[in-house]
Design a protein around this motif. Structure first.
Motif, PDB file in Angstrom:
ATOM      1  N   LYS A  74     -10.344  -0.549  -0.348  1.00  0.00           N
ATOM      2  CA  LYS A  74      -9.531  -0.216  -1.641  1.00  0.00           C
ATOM      3  C   LYS A  74      -9.918   1.471  -1.955  1.00  0.00           C
ATOM      4  O   LYS A  74     -10.798   1.924  -1.454  1.00  0.00           O
TER       5      LYS A  74
ATOM      6  N   THR B  77       0.916  -1.396  -0.146  1.00  0.00           N
ATOM      7  CA  THR B  77      -0.023  -0.033   0.110  1.00  0.00           C
ATOM      8  C   THR B  77       0.833   1.317  -0.084  1.00  0.00           C
ATOM      9  O   THR B  77       0.478   2.327  -0.535  1.00  0.00           O
TER      10      THR B  77
ATOM     11  N   VAL C 233      -2.470  -4.652   5.322  1.00  0.00           N
ATOM     12  CA  VAL C 233      -3.679  -5.503   5.134  1.00  0.00           C
ATOM     13  C   VAL C 233      -3.608  -6.854   5.088  1.00  0.00           C
ATOM     14  O   VAL C 233      -4.689  -7.611   5.282  1.00  0.00           O
TER      15      VAL C 233
ATOM     16  N   TYR D 222      -9.070  -8.312  -1.850  1.00  0.00           N
ATOM     17  CA  TYR D 222      -7.756  -7.988  -1.852  1.00  0.00           C
ATOM     18  C   TYR D 222      -7.316  -7.251  -3.458  1.00  0.00           C
ATOM     19  O   TYR D 222      -6.441  -7.352  -3.864  1.00  0.00           O
TER      20      TYR D 222
ATOM     21  N   PRO E 128      -9.035  -5.069   4.001  1.00  0.00           N
ATOM     22  CA  PRO E 128      -8.739  -4.098   3.014  1.00  0.00           C
ATOM     23  C   PRO E 128      -9.693  -3.034   2.433  1.00  0.00           C
ATOM     24  O   PRO E 128     -10.890  -3.577   2.192  1.00  0.00           O
TER      25      PRO E 128
ATOM     26  N   LEU F 194      -4.940  -0.665  -0.938  1.00  0.00           N
ATOM     27  CA  LEU F 194      -5.533  -1.235  -0.246  1.00  0.00           C
ATOM     28  C   LEU F 194      -5.314  -0.661   1.376  1.00  0.00           C
ATOM     29  O   LEU F 194      -4.132  -0.749   1.789  1.00  0.00           O
TER      30      LEU F 194
ATOM     31  N   PRO G 267      -5.374  -0.280   5.122  1.00  0.00           N
ATOM     32  CA  PRO G 267      -5.790  -1.546   6.296  1.00  0.00           C
ATOM     33  C   PRO G 267      -6.612  -0.906   7.124  1.00  0.00           C
ATOM     34  O   PRO G 267      -6.350   0.042   8.278  1.00  0.00           O
TER      35      PRO G 267
END
Ligand SMILES: Cc1cc2nc3c(=O)[nH]c(=O)nc-3n(C[C@H](O)[C@H](O)[C@H](O)COP(=O)(O)OP(=O)(O)OC[C@H]3O[C@@H](n4cnc5c(N)ncnc54)[C@H](O)[C@@H]3O)c2cc1C
Lengths: 91, 396
Positions: B225, B44, B206, B290, B223, B325, B327
């Protein structure tokens, strides 16, 4: 022409020398080389210089080819597009 | 008995959080080893913005922690050798209706009372900020302490600093199994061989829940997005970070007055000028597992939102898009915690949209926890236990 001042990435004006010295200093992958120098991150999305940047990383022996190195991939939009055309939401 | 593959402290994850832990840990004299399954900053931490914000933090614990982190980043900018495009110009939120303006006034009052550097902006201020703003924007607010960095250069720079203090960094090293042996050491199986360690820090963003599972620990991170589009430099649209007030509402799950599609994808404007003078326009918020594919429809919504706030950029060019993504945790605070059931196991993950902002304080806190010194901020609100509290109460 002196290869040190030869420009590899025209959009971001990154020279051959800058790429080679960065690759030598950080012993990095093509992905990291791109992020550190911005080569391939400009207007054309790396269409012109991507292979050169990958070759330079490889010739330094720093680009261990693994499946994770495919990150120089092309992301949409495929071509540059204006905000106006992109932002048109059909209702 | 000490063999070659025994380490004192192992950090799993080479994102910005692992980087900050490696830096502050090794600087304090700890022997740190990092395992990263791909490359440094390949998760990320290279698919995000680089805003170091207090402007969007709840007044109180959250904003105080953010402020501490901002001070650390300010120090790091002279302390670390490799520059990371640090710019401390402050940031602003803009309001598009009366409801938001009223909420903004309250927000500024609360933040000022908590001692933060906030103030309201009127239409005139906005016009001075950028001539590209829509004329109908009512005003906004400003937080003076906010700054911007390049997130992956910041990650690289911290790791370089850590190496100088002796940290060992192993990339392309994936942890596939983790357990404690009879000698109470951690056994860490990787695709590059097996290691043992006295302490393990899970900094996998994540992916932290998968490491947790290896030890039968439930880590409630999901996750979320987020997508960003990159506009090429043409004209300077602004020099500092700009967000719409609705970003706050979107982040905390409140109701906004926007198009259904904008609402569906949680799109709220974030405009971040980069040092290369491109600008990043974000972003969206979606729970979608994911996957990190760039979604065309989301991209459209982000561009649409950008033109709403900056009508005069309509003819400027979008050159790139990417998705990352965040967390996510249920209370929007990271988990920076020891795990009581497993002495020597620490979690530093779940920073959602604040991992760049909070990396420095996170690294410092984990260092302090391992060295058993006083912590820079209270750590109870960050403990893993807070998610299991209701369960524990039933045993009281
Ligand atoms: C669109 C978007 C915009 C954002 N904007 C901002 C912003 O402006 N400001 C801000 O503060 N935050 C922002 N964030 C949030 C921020 O990016 C994250 O909170 C932060 O990057 C998380 O860092 P991390 O180190 O925890 O995770 P990551 O960077 O994902 O690092 C975790 C690492 O662990 C590795 N790993 C996973 N499993 C294993 C394993 N088994 N073995 C070894 N290694 C493993 C992964 O490969 C990865 O490199 C944004 C996020 C998104 C998506």
């Amino acid at each position: 022409m002196n290869e040190n001042v030869m420009i590899i990435c025209r959009c971001e004006e990154v020279t051959y020398h800058e790429l080679v010295s960065t690759a030598t200093k950080y012993k990095c992958s093509a992905r990291e080389l791109k992020l550190r120098t911005r080569a391939g991150m400009g207007y054309c999305g790396g269409r012109t210089c991507r292979t050169m940047v990958e070759k330079i990383a490889q010739s330094m022996g720093t680009n261990t080819p693994t499946e994770t190195n495919i990150s120089l991939k092309v992301q949409p939009p495929i071509r540059p597009v204006s905000f106006e055309n992109l932002g048109r939401i059909s209702k | 008995m000490k063999h070659i593959n025994h380490r004192d402290v192992v950090v799993i994850g080479g994102g910005i959080i692992g980087a900050a832990i490696a830096y502050y840990g090794s600087k304090s004299g700890l022997e740190i080893t990092v395992f990263e399954k791909n490359e440094l900053g390949s998760g990320t931490s290279s698919k995000c913005d680089g805003d170091i914000l207090a402007v969007d933090k709840d007044p109180g614990f959250n904003s105080q922690m953010a402020l501490k982190s901002q001070k650390l980043v300010h120090e790091l900018h002279t302390e670390l050798d490799t520059p990371f495009e640090y710019r401390n110009y402050g940031s602003i939120l803009v309001c598009e209706n009366d409801m938001e303006l009223e909420a903004a006034q309250k927000w500024v009052k609360q933040q000022q009372n908590a001692g933060l550097d906030f103030r309201m902006l009127d239409r005139e201020d906005l016009r001075n900020e950028s001539k590209y703003f829509a004329d109908d924007l009512l005003g906004g607010l400003e937080c003076q302490t906010d700054s911007m960095v390049n997130p992956y250069l910041f990650t690289y720079s911290l790791f370089e600093g850590a190496k100088r203090y002796g940290a060992h960094i192993h990339t392309h090293t994936e942890v596939v199994n983790l357990y404690k042996n009879q000698a109470k050491q951690f056994v860490i199986e990787t695709n590059q061989g097996t290691f043992t360690a006295n302490k393990v820090v899970n900094a996998c963003g994540v992916w932290a829940p998968f490491i947790g599972k290896m030890l039968d620990i439930d880590i409630p991170i999901k996750p979320r997005k987020g997508q960003i589009i990159v506009a090429s430099r043409q004209k300077p649209v602004g020099v500092r970070n700009v967000m719409e007030f609705g970003y706050l509402i979107s982040k905390f799950g409140g109701e906004r007055k926007v198009d259904p599609l904008i609402e569906k994808y949680g799109v709220a404007l974030v405009m971040e000028p980069t040092e290369s003078q491109n600008f990043l326009i974000g972003s969206s918020r979606q729970f979608n597992g994911y996957e990190t594919k760039v979604d065309n429809e989301v991209m459209k919504c982000i561009a649409h939102r950008a033109v709403r706030f900056y009508p005069k950029i309509a003819d400027m060019t979008v050159i790139r898009a990417y998705a990352g993504l965040r967390p996510w945790t249920a209370d929007h605070l990271p988990i920076i915690s020891q795990v009581e059931a497993i002495p020597g196991f620490y979690i530093a993950a779940g920073h959602e949209g604040d991992g760049i902002s909070l990396a420095a304080i996170t690294g410092k806190l984990i260092e302090e926890m391992i060295n058993e010194t006083n912590t820079s901020v209270p750590i109870e609100p960050l403990s893993l236990n807070r998610f299991h509290a209701s369960l524990e109460h039933s045993f009281d």
